[in-house]
Design a protein around this motif. Structure first.
Motif, short mmCIF file in Angstrom:
data_model
loop_
_atom_site.label_atom_id
_atom_site.label_comp_id
_atom_site.label_asym_id
_atom_site.label_seq_id
_atom_site.Cartn_x
_atom_site.Cartn_y
_atom_site.Cartn_z
N LYS A 49 24.88 8.06 56.93
CA LYS A 49 23.87 8.69 56.08
C LYS A 49 24.55 9.27 54.85
O LYS A 49 25.74 9.61 54.87
CB LYS A 49 23.10 9.77 56.84
CG LYS A 49 23.97 10.86 57.44
CD LYS A 49 23.13 11.82 58.26
CE LYS A 49 24.00 12.92 58.89
NZ LYS A 49 23.21 13.87 59.68
N TYR A 87 19.58 9.17 52.39
CA TYR A 87 19.57 7.72 52.64
C TYR A 87 20.32 7.43 53.94
O TYR A 87 21.45 7.89 54.13
CB TYR A 87 20.24 7.01 51.47
CG TYR A 87 20.11 5.51 51.46
CD1 TYR A 87 18.88 4.88 51.29
CD2 TYR A 87 21.24 4.70 51.59
CE1 TYR A 87 18.78 3.50 51.25
CE2 TYR A 87 21.14 3.31 51.54
CZ TYR A 87 19.92 2.73 51.38
OH TYR A 87 19.81 1.34 51.33
N GLU A 88 19.69 6.69 54.83
CA GLU A 88 20.34 6.24 56.05
C GLU A 88 20.59 4.74 55.97
O GLU A 88 19.72 3.98 55.52
CB GLU A 88 19.49 6.59 57.28
CG GLU A 88 19.35 8.08 57.49
CD GLU A 88 18.66 8.43 58.80
OE1 GLU A 88 18.30 7.48 59.56
OE2 GLU A 88 18.49 9.63 59.09
N PHE A 89 21.77 4.32 56.40
CA PHE A 89 22.15 2.90 56.30
C PHE A 89 23.20 2.64 57.36
O PHE A 89 23.47 3.50 58.22
CB PHE A 89 22.68 2.59 54.90
CG PHE A 89 23.92 3.36 54.51
CD1 PHE A 89 25.17 2.75 54.47
CD2 PHE A 89 23.85 4.71 54.16
CE1 PHE A 89 26.31 3.45 54.11
CE2 PHE A 89 24.98 5.43 53.79
CZ PHE A 89 26.22 4.80 53.77
N THR A 90 23.80 1.46 57.37
CA THR A 90 24.86 1.16 58.34
C THR A 90 26.07 0.57 57.61
O THR A 90 25.94 -0.11 56.59
CB THR A 90 24.40 0.16 59.42
OG1 THR A 90 24.01 -1.08 58.80
CG2 THR A 90 23.23 0.72 60.21
N CYS A 98 21.46 2.59 46.10
CA CYS A 98 22.89 2.45 46.34
C CYS A 98 23.55 3.81 46.45
O CYS A 98 23.27 4.72 45.67
CB CYS A 98 23.54 1.64 45.22
SG CYS A 98 25.28 1.27 45.51
N GLU A 118 27.24 -8.40 51.90
CA GLU A 118 26.43 -7.18 51.89
C GLU A 118 26.88 -6.27 50.74
O GLU A 118 28.03 -6.29 50.32
CB GLU A 118 26.53 -6.45 53.21
CG GLU A 118 27.89 -5.86 53.54
CD GLU A 118 27.90 -5.16 54.89
OE1 GLU A 118 28.06 -3.92 54.88
OE2 GLU A 118 27.74 -5.82 55.93
N GLN A 134 28.68 0.20 49.84
CA GLN A 134 28.11 1.54 49.66
C GLN A 134 29.26 2.55 49.58
O GLN A 134 30.23 2.46 50.32
CB GLN A 134 27.19 1.89 50.83
CG GLN A 134 26.05 0.90 51.07
CD GLN A 134 24.94 1.00 50.02
OE1 GLN A 134 24.93 1.90 49.19
NE2 GLN A 134 24.00 0.07 50.07
#
Length: 380
Positions: A30, A44-47, A84, A151, A154
């Motif tokens: 996050k 923002y939550e992502f992996t 982003c 991908e 980030q």
């Protein structure tokens, strides 16, 4: 005995399968992403990609805000790109390592700078200049990662990152962690050309632009024993430049202060991120030996070839420099910590509104000299 042996074999197989599954699991993260729709940061939550055999996972403790981040935010907004997470200056603690990792162990401090991958075997990678990889450098954010299925990378305004051990910089335990992160960009970006131009004790040098990059250049040049003159556009920075040890401060908006500078400097580094006239400074280089490194990224600044010819630039060296390779970055960080050279920073909380405000202040030139986000305050 056979039953016991079979049970052990099954247990071992299950453990191996669990370990493999864990390695293949993406890492939840996050942070704060810039959104094109409204031009602001939001939670923002992502992996992250799974921890590979040669990877380390770093808990990010501090993340710096660089002027280049602002440029990227402008591009995302103009092009309507997807959200982003920005930030390419981060320092933290290693919390997990892949099975082949030898450079780090859990509990070590590590940093990540402007890039997170390259091919490792091209002309430039072989000479430790991964930023120019012929097959694809993966920059730390907003860059398709050719080594992880394309991908989007980030950045560091987040709680964690997974990166190849090669692209993680070892941070000594005695380092001032709250001030380390900006070294991973501002530090190496100025250190690299200073070393390339072989600045010596007693050289007359100039730093054009006294911000996040410029104040690092001043410190390195002074530590090497050079004489330093700082150029900027405001009176607000005069006292700080002289406090740091600059021999002179020149406000370029005062024409009288610009007089008598022709044919003066052995080395000039320009860190200016906005449009300006480089030819003015090229003329200040010593004829036949002066060198000027350009590391700032203004949008529309140009130099006419006729001006280069008429200024005698053929007998002066002008070059651009982009960050530094991983080997050089490690050398810079070790030198900086050993010589107590750090950026002057203002710590801000890990909060989207605080980052928005910091961006505004950076754009307005109101930061002295680097904002650093304390990621431990996220969601507190």
């Amino acid at each position: 005995m056979n039953t016991k042996r079979n049970l052990l074999l099954v247990a071992g197989l299950l453990l191996a399968m669990t370990s493999q599954a864990q390695q293949n699991d993406r890492i939840p993260a996050k942070g704060f992403a810039f959104h094109a729709e409204d031009g602001h940061f939001h939670d923002y939550e992502f992996t992250r990609h799974p921890i590979g055999d040669n990877d380390v996972q770093i808990r990010i403790m501090y993340a710096g805000i660089c002027h280049s981040d602002l440029h990227t935010a402008d591009d995302i907004k103009a092009l309507g790109g997807e959200p982003c997470v920005l930030g390419h200056e981060m320092a933290g603690e290693v919390v997990a390592v892949g099975k082949n990792v030898t450079k780090f162990k859990v509990g070590d401090y590590a940093g990540v700078g402007c890039m997170v991958n390259s091919c490792g075997h091209c002309t430039f990678c072989d000479i430790d200049k991964e930023q120019f990889c012929e097959n694809a450098t993966t920059f730390t954010y907003n860059c398709p990662d050719a080594y992880h299925n394309g991908e989007l990378s980030q950045g560091g305004y987040s709680d964690k990152i997974v990166v190849s051990e090669h692209f993680a910089i070892s941070i000594p335990k005695n380092a001032d962690m709250k001030r380390v992160a900006p070294l991973l960009c501002a530090g190496v970006t100025t250190w690299s050309p200073i070393k390339l131009s072989n600045v010596q004790r007693g050289d007359n040098t100039a730093v054009v632009g006294f911000g996040g990059l410029g104040h690092m250049a001043v410190q390195y040049l002074l530590d090497l024993g050079a004489n330093v003159i700082v150029f900027d556009i405001t009176e607000d920075k005069r006292e700080d430049a002289l406090r740091m040890g600059a021999k002179q401060y020149v406000n370029i908006n005062r024409p009288e202060e610009m007089k008598g500078m022709a044919n003066t400097f052995d080395f000039i580094i320009s860190t200016v991120p906005v449009d300006y006239q480089p030819i003015e400074y090229i003329r200040m280089l010593k004829y036949g030996k002066g060198e000027m490194a350009i590391v700032g990224l203004p949008t529309n600044t140009t130099v006419k070839t006729v001006d280069l010819i008429l200024s005698g630039a053929a007998q002066r060296k002008v070059y651009g420099s982009l960050i530094g390779g991983i080997k050089e970055t490690q050398e810079m960080l070790d030198y900086s910590v050993a010589h107590d050279i750090y950026p002057e920073v203002e710590i801000i909380p890990a909060d989207a509104a605080a980052i928005d405000e910091a961006y505004k202040n950076v754009l307005d030139g109101k930061v002295k000299f680097r904002y650093v986000i304390d990621m431990s305050t996220m969601n507190k």
